[in-house]
Design a protein around this motif. Structure first.
Motif, PDB file in Angstrom:
ATOM      1  N   PRO A   1      32.112 -29.280 -93.275  1.00 32.55           N
ATOM      2  CA  PRO A   1      31.341 -28.202 -93.929  1.00 32.55           C
ATOM      3  C   PRO A   1      29.864 -28.547 -94.165  1.00 32.55           C
ATOM      4  CG  PRO A   1      33.500 -28.414 -94.939  1.00 32.55           C
ATOM      5  CD  PRO A   1      33.341 -29.604 -94.027  1.00 32.55           C
ATOM      6  N   PRO A   2      29.528 -29.756 -94.687  1.00 30.67           N
ATOM      7  CA  PRO A   2      28.089 -30.022 -94.860  1.00 30.67           C
ATOM      8  C   PRO A   2      27.318 -30.026 -93.546  1.00 30.67           C
ATOM      9  CG  PRO A   2      29.422 -31.880 -95.697  1.00 30.67           C
ATOM     10  CD  PRO A   2      30.369 -30.801 -95.314  1.00 30.67           C
ATOM     11  N   LEU A   3      27.914 -30.564 -92.479  1.00 30.76           N
ATOM     12  CA  LEU A   3      27.205 -30.548 -91.179  1.00 30.76           C
ATOM     13  C   LEU A   3      27.037 -29.116 -90.676  1.00 30.76           C
ATOM     14  CD1 LEU A   3      28.639 -33.559 -89.123  1.00 30.76           C
ATOM     15  CD2 LEU A   3      26.499 -33.404 -90.388  1.00 30.76           C
ATOM     16  N   ALA A   4      28.061 -28.299 -90.894  1.00 31.45           N
ATOM     17  CA  ALA A   4      27.989 -26.897 -90.459  1.00 31.45           C
ATOM     18  C   ALA A   4      26.883 -26.168 -91.226  1.00 31.45           C
ATOM     19  CB  ALA A   4      29.337 -26.217 -90.688  1.00 31.45           C
ATOM     20  N   ARG A   5      26.813 -26.437 -92.525  1.00 27.23           N
ATOM     21  CA  ARG A   5      25.758 -25.776 -93.323  1.00 27.23           C
ATOM     22  C   ARG A   5      24.378 -26.229 -92.859  1.00 27.23           C
ATOM     23  NH1 ARG A   5      29.622 -26.708 -97.789  1.00 27.23           N
ATOM     24  NH2 ARG A   5      28.521 -28.646 -98.254  1.00 27.23           N
ATOM     25  N   ALA A   6      24.233 -27.528 -92.583  1.00 28.02           N
ATOM     26  CA  ALA A   6      22.931 -28.039 -92.107  1.00 28.02           C
ATOM     27  C   ALA A   6      22.541 -27.331 -90.807  1.00 28.02           C
ATOM     28  CB  ALA A   6      23.007 -29.547 -91.887  1.00 28.02           C
ATOM     29  N   ALA A   7      23.517 -27.116 -89.939  1.00 29.28           N
ATOM     30  CA  ALA A   7      23.240 -26.483 -88.643  1.00 29.28           C
ATOM     31  C   ALA A   7      22.749 -25.051 -88.834  1.00 29.28           C
ATOM     32  CB  ALA A   7      24.499 -26.497 -87.776  1.00 29.28           C
ATOM     33  N   VAL A   8      23.424 -24.301 -89.695  1.00 27.36           N
ATOM     34  CA  VAL A   8      23.023 -22.899 -89.898  1.00 27.36           C
ATOM     35  C   VAL A   8      21.657 -22.857 -90.583  1.00 27.36           C
ATOM     36  CG1 VAL A   8      23.630 -20.677 -90.938  1.00 27.36           C
ATOM     37  CG2 VAL A   8      25.417 -22.109 -89.921  1.00 27.36           C
ATOM     38  N   ALA A   9      21.458 -23.758 -91.543  1.00 27.03           N
ATOM     39  CA  ALA A   9      20.152 -23.813 -92.222  1.00 27.03           C
ATOM     40  C   ALA A   9      19.041 -24.146 -91.227  1.00 27.03           C
ATOM     41  CB  ALA A   9      20.190 -24.849 -93.348  1.00 27.03           C
ATOM     42  N   ALA A  10      19.363 -24.922 -90.197  1.00 26.95           N
ATOM     43  CA  ALA A  10      18.359 -25.296 -89.191  1.00 26.95           C
ATOM     44  C   ALA A  10      18.131 -24.184 -88.167  1.00 26.95           C
ATOM     45  CB  ALA A  10      18.785 -26.581 -88.478  1.00 26.95           C
ATOM     46  N   GLY A  11      18.884 -23.100 -88.285  1.00 29.07           N
ATOM     47  CA  GLY A  11      18.652 -21.956 -87.396  1.00 29.07           C
ATOM     48  C   GLY A  11      19.666 -21.788 -86.288  1.00 29.07           C
ATOM     49  N   ALA A  12      20.772 -22.524 -86.341  1.00 33.31           N
ATOM     50  CA  ALA A  12      21.782 -22.380 -85.288  1.00 33.31           C
ATOM     51  C   ALA A  12      22.269 -20.938 -85.214  1.00 33.31           C
ATOM     52  CB  ALA A  12      22.958 -23.325 -85.546  1.00 33.31           C
TER      53      ALA A  12
ATOM     54  N   ALA B   1      39.021 -14.930 -92.015  1.00 34.37           N
ATOM     55  CA  ALA B   1      37.906 -15.618 -92.682  1.00 34.37           C
ATOM     56  C   ALA B   1      36.551 -15.185 -92.127  1.00 34.37           C
ATOM     57  CB  ALA B   1      38.070 -17.130 -92.527  1.00 34.37           C
ATOM     58  N   GLY B   2      36.545 -14.530 -90.956  1.00 32.88           N
ATOM     59  CA  GLY B   2      35.278 -14.040 -90.412  1.00 32.88           C
ATOM     60  C   GLY B   2      34.871 -14.647 -89.081  1.00 32.88           C
ATOM     61  N   ALA B   3      35.744 -15.443 -88.461  1.00 33.08           N
ATOM     62  CA  ALA B   3      35.421 -15.941 -87.116  1.00 33.08           C
ATOM     63  C   ALA B   3      35.419 -14.758 -86.150  1.00 33.08           C
ATOM     64  CB  ALA B   3      36.447 -16.983 -86.669  1.00 33.08           C
ATOM     65  N   VAL B   4      34.543 -14.807 -85.150  1.00 31.17           N
ATOM     66  CA  VAL B   4      34.467 -13.691 -84.201  1.00 31.17           C
ATOM     67  C   VAL B   4      34.997 -14.047 -82.834  1.00 31.17           C
ATOM     68  CG1 VAL B   4      32.625 -12.380 -85.278  1.00 31.17           C
ATOM     69  CG2 VAL B   4      32.043 -14.283 -83.762  1.00 31.17           C
TER      70      VAL B   4
ATOM     71  N   LEU C   1      33.833 -22.255 -96.143  1.00 34.41           N
ATOM     72  CA  LEU C   1      32.675 -22.514 -95.281  1.00 34.41           C
ATOM     73  C   LEU C   1      32.045 -21.197 -94.816  1.00 34.41           C
ATOM     74  CD1 LEU C   1      30.780 -24.251 -93.548  1.00 34.41           C
ATOM     75  CD2 LEU C   1      32.557 -24.322 -91.787  1.00 34.41           C
ATOM     76  N   MET C   2      32.882 -20.212 -94.491  1.00 38.34           N
ATOM     77  CA  MET C   2      32.347 -18.939 -94.007  1.00 38.34           C
ATOM     78  C   MET C   2      31.496 -18.256 -95.078  1.00 38.34           C
ATOM     79  SD  MET C   2      32.918 -18.580 -90.846  1.00 38.34           S
ATOM     80  CE  MET C   2      32.315 -16.905 -90.691  1.00 38.34           C
ATOM     81  N   ASP C   3      31.868 -18.394 -96.351  1.00 40.56           N
ATOM     82  CA  ASP C   3      31.027 -17.852 -97.437  1.00 40.56           C
ATOM     83  C   ASP C   3      29.654 -18.518 -97.417  1.00 40.56           C
ATOM     84  OD1 ASP C   3      32.883 -16.056 -98.366  1.00 40.56           O
ATOM     85  OD2 ASP C   3      33.742 -17.450 -99.847  1.00 40.56           O
ATOM     86  N   ASP C   4      29.660 -19.835 -97.253  1.00 46.81           N
ATOM     87  CA  ASP C   4      28.386 -20.564 -97.214  1.00 46.81           C
ATOM     88  C   ASP C   4      27.553 -20.137 -96.008  1.00 46.81           C
ATOM     89  OD1 ASP C   4      29.278 -21.942 -99.424  1.00 46.81           O
ATOM     90  OD2 ASP C   4      29.867 -23.739 -98.294  1.00 46.81           O
ATOM     91  N   VAL C   5      28.213 -19.961 -94.878  1.00 44.81           N
ATOM     92  CA  VAL C   5      27.495 -19.578 -93.654  1.00 44.81           C
ATOM     93  C   VAL C   5      26.825 -18.217 -93.858  1.00 44.81           C
ATOM     94  CG1 VAL C   5      27.813 -18.888 -91.232  1.00 44.81           C
ATOM     95  CG2 VAL C   5      28.933 -20.949 -92.099  1.00 44.81           C
ATOM     96  N   ARG C   6      27.558 -17.278 -94.479  1.00 44.97           N
ATOM     97  CA  ARG C   6      26.973 -15.946 -94.721  1.00 44.97           C
ATOM     98  C   ARG C   6      25.757 -16.057 -95.645  1.00 44.97           C
ATOM     99  NH1 ARG C   6      32.348 -14.021 -93.660  1.00 44.97           N
ATOM    100  NH2 ARG C   6      33.069 -14.996 -95.570  1.00 44.97           N
ATOM    101  N   ALA C   7      25.871 -16.888 -96.691  1.00 43.08           N
ATOM    102  CA  ALA C   7      24.757 -17.039 -97.645  1.00 43.08           C
ATOM    103  C   ALA C   7      23.547 -17.665 -96.951  1.00 43.08           C
ATOM    104  CB  ALA C   7      25.200 -17.892 -98.834  1.00 43.08           C
ATOM    105  N   LEU C   8      23.791 -18.691 -96.144  1.00 41.98           N
ATOM    106  CA  LEU C   8      22.670 -19.372 -95.467  1.00 41.98           C
ATOM    107  C   LEU C   8      22.021 -18.465 -94.428  1.00 41.98           C
ATOM    108  CD1 LEU C   8      24.316 -22.866 -95.117  1.00 41.98           C
ATOM    109  CD2 LEU C   8      22.132 -22.425 -96.265  1.00 41.98           C
ATOM    110  N   ALA C   9      22.832 -17.714 -93.702  1.00 39.51           N
ATOM    111  CA  ALA C   9      22.280 -16.817 -92.685  1.00 39.51           C
ATOM    112  C   ALA C   9      21.418 -15.741 -93.362  1.00 39.51           C
ATOM    113  CB  ALA C   9      23.401 -16.177 -91.877  1.00 39.51           C
TER     114      ALA C   9
END
Ligand code: PEP
Ligand code: MN
Length: 365
Positions: free
Chosen positions: A296-307, A135-138, A337-345
């Protein structure tokens, strides 16, 4: 950069103490304060601040702490000019990303760590590792020394499990991060892991911070659920003071009176910390949410906030796990969730580091 580099870069007077005298302190009182300071071996210079008087201590290194000086008669307040956590503050100039064996957090990279709360056996870890890598975890997470509120709860497989499971992580090709809780174990297990997690409850286990720091391994330092930012940064300071600059800060939620979430996630601390330190800041939405549907929503908020990354608990059979089952994200939800993280980043020009080529083939994708 060690503490030396930071010291020498500091301009003259940057560590000064301002000793503000009580309003209306006459010359006799000022002389008495200066005398008291001299008796403590402290050199001070008197200055006027409008109608007020203050004493400036340029070299407070050998002076008693500010709160001791505040006990001298005629002193209203002691104001230190140096930041409380100078090494953490210094990373603002020097900081970039921190890597856990090739998995990069910060410096424009969003890294995602995923895996089970607790590692149950080699087969299930192998399964989870393959799925999260695909899924893209490192980086792979998983605990063997579990910090449980009740001594009657499952405590984890311990050192024996870690010996077996570190090998699985190597097979799968992902860097491996696990929580250590006891300074006496650090030396023995450091060789088995790529990164050391200091859990929320151990944020102020100072001997543990020192021993973990001395290994030179990357340290994921979680914020205690009741710690303010200064306490958290001072905990980081313990690691930095060992000369180990590879600290990743992790927000995981604060204790509150609310019951709808397990802990209250402080998303605002992510952009705030970016102004104070250069260390990567990641977020753990799993322990904050306590419920996989909120992750997932908390994770997206975190990435959107610059995590600079996330650490997420993932389990393909949550009903069978012995720790934190309710918050374990099923692999398909993690994939989305990983798709969303890539889009937000991508929205702010950051990239989500893919697994390296070797790792991809190791997990068969
Ligand atoms: C964990 O990551 O499994 C854990 C126990 O987290 P925390 O220290 O944030 O409670
Ligand atoms: Mn957990």
């Amino acid at each position: 950069v060690g503490s030396k580099g930071i010291e020498s870069a500091r301009p003259r007077g940057a560590r000064a103490l301002i000793i503000l005298l009580t309003p209306g302190a006459g010359s006799a009182q000022r002389a008495a304060v200066a005398r008291a300071l001299r008796e403590l071996g402290v050199e001070a210079e008197e200055v006027r601040l409008g109608a007020r008087h203050a004493l400036v201590v340029e070299r407070p290194e050998a002076a008693p702490p500010a709160e001791s000086l505040a006990r001298i008669d005629g002193v209203e307040r002691v104001i230190p000019l140096a930041p409380r956590a100078p090494l953490a503050a210094g990373t603002l100039r020097t900081g970039g990303g921190v890597a856990i064996a090739g998995a990069v957090f910060g410096g424009g990279h969003v890294g995602v760590i995923a895996g089970p709360c607790t590692i149950e056996d080699a087969a299930s870890l192998r399964d989870i590792a393959a799925r999260v890598a695909a899924a893209g975890a490192v980086c792979l997470r998983g605990g063997v020394f579990k910090v449980r509120t009740s001594p009657h709860s499952y405590q984890g497989g311990g050192l024996a499990a870690l010996r077996e499971l570190a090998g699985v992580a190597r097979e799968v090709g992902l860097p491996f991060l696990t929580e250590l809780t006891d300074p006496r174990q650090v030396e023995d297990v450091a060789g088995l892991v790529d990164g050391i997690q200091i859990g929320a409850r151990h944020m102020q286990n100072f001997p543990l911070l020192v021993e973990a720091g001395r290994t030179g391994k990357p340290i994921l330092l979680k914020r205690h659920m009741a710690a303010d930012v200064d306490e958290w940064l001072l905990a980081a300071e313990y690691v930095l003071a060992t000369g180990n600059q590879r600290v990743i800060l992790c927000e995981r939620g604060l204790k509150s009176g609310e019951r709808h979430v397990r802990y209250l996630l402080d998303v605002g601390v992510v952009p705030y910390l970016k102004r104070r330190v250069g260390l990567p800041v990641i977020v753990d939405p799993s322990h904050a949410a306590g419920d996989w549907r909120l992750v997932p929503p908390l994770a997206r908020a975190a990435v959107a906030a610059g995590a600079d990354g996330l650490i997420v608990e993932v389990h393909p059979r949550p009903e069978a796990t012995r720790s934190d089952a309710l918050q374990a994200l099923p692999p398909d939800a993690f994939l989305r969730l990983m798709d969303d993280v890539r889009a937000l980043a991508a929205m702010d020009g950051r990239s989500v580091q893919p697994a390296r080529a070797g790792e991809r083939s190791a997990v068969g994708i």
